[in-house]
Design a protein around this motif. Structure first.
Motif, PDB file in Angstrom:
ATOM      1  N   TYR A  39       0.945  -1.195   0.053  1.00  0.00           N
ATOM      2  CA  TYR A  39       0.007  -0.042  -0.023  1.00  0.00           C
ATOM      3  C   TYR A  39       0.934   1.300  -0.049  1.00  0.00           C
ATOM      4  O   TYR A  39       1.275   1.675   1.108  1.00  0.00           O
ATOM      5  CB  TYR A  39      -0.928  -0.092   1.103  1.00  0.00           C
ATOM      6  CG  TYR A  39      -1.504  -1.087   1.084  1.00  0.00           C
ATOM      7  CD1 TYR A  39      -2.697  -1.681   0.404  1.00  0.00           C
ATOM      8  CD2 TYR A  39      -1.395  -2.224   2.268  1.00  0.00           C
ATOM      9  CE1 TYR A  39      -3.510  -2.850   0.475  1.00  0.00           C
ATOM     10  CE2 TYR A  39      -2.142  -3.561   2.211  1.00  0.00           C
ATOM     11  CZ  TYR A  39      -3.225  -3.779   1.382  1.00  0.00           C
ATOM     12  OH  TYR A  39      -3.711  -5.027   1.381  1.00  0.00           O
ATOM     13  N   GLN A  80       0.995   3.914   2.753  1.00  0.00           N
ATOM     14  CA  GLN A  80      -0.686   3.906   2.948  1.00  0.00           C
ATOM     15  C   GLN A  80      -0.924   2.997   3.916  1.00  0.00           C
ATOM     16  O   GLN A  80      -0.390   1.919   4.362  1.00  0.00           O
ATOM     17  CB  GLN A  80      -1.416   3.731   1.795  1.00  0.00           C
ATOM     18  CG  GLN A  80      -1.131   4.693   0.530  1.00  0.00           C
ATOM     19  CD  GLN A  80      -1.868   6.029   0.816  1.00  0.00           C
ATOM     20  OE1 GLN A  80      -1.621   6.986   1.214  1.00  0.00           O
ATOM     21  NE2 GLN A  80      -3.272   6.047   0.519  1.00  0.00           N
ATOM     22  N   HIS A  81      -1.936   3.029   4.675  1.00  0.00           N
ATOM     23  CA  HIS A  81      -2.875   2.309   5.623  1.00  0.00           C
ATOM     24  C   HIS A  81      -1.832   1.934   6.594  1.00  0.00           C
ATOM     25  O   HIS A  81      -1.440   0.792   6.842  1.00  0.00           O
ATOM     26  CB  HIS A  81      -3.243   1.068   4.971  1.00  0.00           C
ATOM     27  CG  HIS A  81      -4.161   1.384   3.656  1.00  0.00           C
ATOM     28  ND1 HIS A  81      -5.329   2.526   3.952  1.00  0.00           N
ATOM     29  CD2 HIS A  81      -4.326   1.226   2.468  1.00  0.00           C
ATOM     30  CE1 HIS A  81      -5.741   2.428   2.821  1.00  0.00           C
ATOM     31  NE2 HIS A  81      -5.332   1.937   1.929  1.00  0.00           N
ATOM     32  N   HIS A 110      -3.417  -0.797   8.891  1.00  0.00           N
ATOM     33  CA  HIS A 110      -3.856  -2.282   8.456  1.00  0.00           C
ATOM     34  C   HIS A 110      -3.564  -3.191   9.110  1.00  0.00           C
ATOM     35  O   HIS A 110      -2.422  -3.386   9.750  1.00  0.00           O
ATOM     36  CB  HIS A 110      -3.170  -2.075   6.817  1.00  0.00           C
ATOM     37  CG  HIS A 110      -3.966  -3.148   5.931  1.00  0.00           C
ATOM     38  ND1 HIS A 110      -3.888  -4.382   6.217  1.00  0.00           N
ATOM     39  CD2 HIS A 110      -4.605  -2.963   5.064  1.00  0.00           C
ATOM     40  CE1 HIS A 110      -4.481  -5.013   5.335  1.00  0.00           C
ATOM     41  NE2 HIS A 110      -5.063  -4.086   4.614  1.00  0.00           N
ATOM     42  N   LEU A 165      -8.362   8.137   7.657  1.00  0.00           N
ATOM     43  CA  LEU A 165      -6.827   7.768   7.105  1.00  0.00           C
ATOM     44  C   LEU A 165      -5.769   8.036   8.001  1.00  0.00           C
ATOM     45  O   LEU A 165      -5.725   9.069   8.646  1.00  0.00           O
ATOM     46  CB  LEU A 165      -6.816   8.577   5.913  1.00  0.00           C
ATOM     47  CG  LEU A 165      -7.812   8.582   4.700  1.00  0.00           C
ATOM     48  CD1 LEU A 165      -7.486   9.372   3.603  1.00  0.00           C
ATOM     49  CD2 LEU A 165      -8.177   6.945   4.284  1.00  0.00           C
ATOM     50  N   ASN A 193      -1.667   7.784   6.843  1.00  0.00           N
ATOM     51  CA  ASN A 193      -0.645   7.203   6.002  1.00  0.00           C
ATOM     52  C   ASN A 193       0.714   7.994   6.338  1.00  0.00           C
ATOM     53  O   ASN A 193       0.584   8.534   7.449  1.00  0.00           O
ATOM     54  CB  ASN A 193      -1.170   7.733   4.630  1.00  0.00           C
ATOM     55  CG  ASN A 193      -2.360   7.465   4.354  1.00  0.00           C
ATOM     56  OD1 ASN A 193      -2.541   6.006   4.473  1.00  0.00           O
ATOM     57  ND2 ASN A 193      -3.339   7.970   3.794  1.00  0.00           N
ATOM     58  N   ILE A 248      -9.753   2.302   2.592  1.00  0.00           N
ATOM     59  CA  ILE A 248      -9.622   1.804   3.975  1.00  0.00           C
ATOM     60  C   ILE A 248     -10.826   0.945   4.345  1.00  0.00           C
ATOM     61  O   ILE A 248     -10.907   0.111   5.125  1.00  0.00           O
ATOM     62  CB  ILE A 248      -9.661   3.109   4.966  1.00  0.00           C
ATOM     63  CG1 ILE A 248      -9.709   2.651   6.529  1.00  0.00           C
ATOM     64  CG2 ILE A 248     -10.831   3.980   4.840  1.00  0.00           C
ATOM     65  CD1 ILE A 248      -9.154   3.808   7.157  1.00  0.00           C
TER      66      ILE A 248
END
Length: 296
Positions: A51, A75-76, A79, A118, A120, A252
């Motif tokens: 990601y 990203q993420h 997660h 979010l 990131n 997401i």
């Protein structure tokens, strides 16, 4: 420098479209965040974290197969596939008391209305790279009338950058969140090095800058200067299709319901806050067929 009180924070954000909170994160926690950020960045650059934000594409969706073009974002961070020790640290930084209190002060919102959104990280690519001038949720093709109408919508979220190293990558046009672009701004090259009244936001390690995501802004990355800046948003409950698109377009919604913060070893009050805010995100939906805010 004295810390701004809630009224001053709101006034600064309303006037300029951004507000900097110096040394919001103390040195001991900052070092812990740096270690996690460094490891996560290494995983992303090595192809062990799929990601990512890839060079040459400013807005989602991004394709991990473009990783060799360069990575400018991870990203993420929360997660469920993120290594547990890193996920714990990132969650602690996102649900941090100082961060959440600033969000509540800016939005004048009780805690039980906050929604996890979010989280990131913005990192330097392997060579110099610049994003174009933009507003996050308003494309450049809209008319001045529509642009102004959309800018008048009340804020239902807070967005911030938390710098882990010195960071001068964010460039803004103060006050542009309250008005349509001028004719000069509309006619300017999207990658123009200078716009009238623009300001480079200088951040020191541990500083947090909250900013209106529809301020006219861009990112400019110097590959010789280390950059790992945690980039987050927290929203408010309530139906808002535009806000849902802006968040869920990042994907997401596809994993939020599969995640749990239990068992990470977080402080119990942070864990409870995380689980509650996550439930409010899940209620927003999965994001299927939500579309994208921008094209690039």
């Amino acid at each position: 420098m004295a810390r701004l009180n809630p009224e001053q924070l709101r006034a600064s954000l309303a006037k300029d479209g951004f507000v900097r909170i110096p040394a919001a994160i103390p040195a001991d926690r900052l070092e812990k965040f740096r270690e996690a950020a460094t490891e996560a960045t290494r995983l992303a650059r090595a192809g062990q974290w799929p990601y990512i934000r890839t060079v040459g594409k400013q807005f989602p969706p991004w394709n991990v197969e473009d990783r060799d073009k360069g990575v400018w974002g991870v990203q993420h961070l929360m997660h469920p596939d993120m290594p547990a020790h890193l996920r714990k640290t990132f969650a602690e930084s996102y649900f941090d008391d100082e961060v959440v209190q600033c969000v509540r002060d800016l939005l004048q919102a009780p805690e039980d209305t906050l929604v996890m959104e979010l989280y990131n990280m913005l990192v330097r690519p392997e060579y110099d790279y610049a994003l174009r001038w933009h507003r996050d949720d308003i494309p450049p093709t809209v008319s001045p009338e529509e642009e102004l109408e959309r800018l008048q919508h009340p804020m239902k979220h807070a967005q911030w950058n938390l710098s882990l190293w010195n960071d001068s990558s964010l460039i803004v046009v103060p006050g542009s969140h309250k008005r349509a672009r001028t004719e000069e701004e509309r006619a300017a090259d999207p990658f123009a090095a200078h716009l009238p009244n623009m300001l480079i936001v200088e951040m020191q390690p541990g500083d947090i800058v909250f900013y209106n995501n529809n301020i006219l802004h861009r990112g400019v990355y110097d590959h010789t200067a280390e950059r790992m800046t945690l980039h987050g948003t927290i929203g408010l409950t309530g139906k808002d299709d535009a806000r849902a698109r802006n968040i869920l377009q990042h994907g997401i919604g596809s994993w939020a319901s599969k995640s749990t913060f239990a068992g990470l070893g977080m402080d119990p009050h942070l864990e409870a806050r995380a689980e509650a805010m996550q439930k409010r995100l899940i209620a927003m939906g999965s994001g299927e067929n939500v579309g994208f805010s921008q094209d690039d």
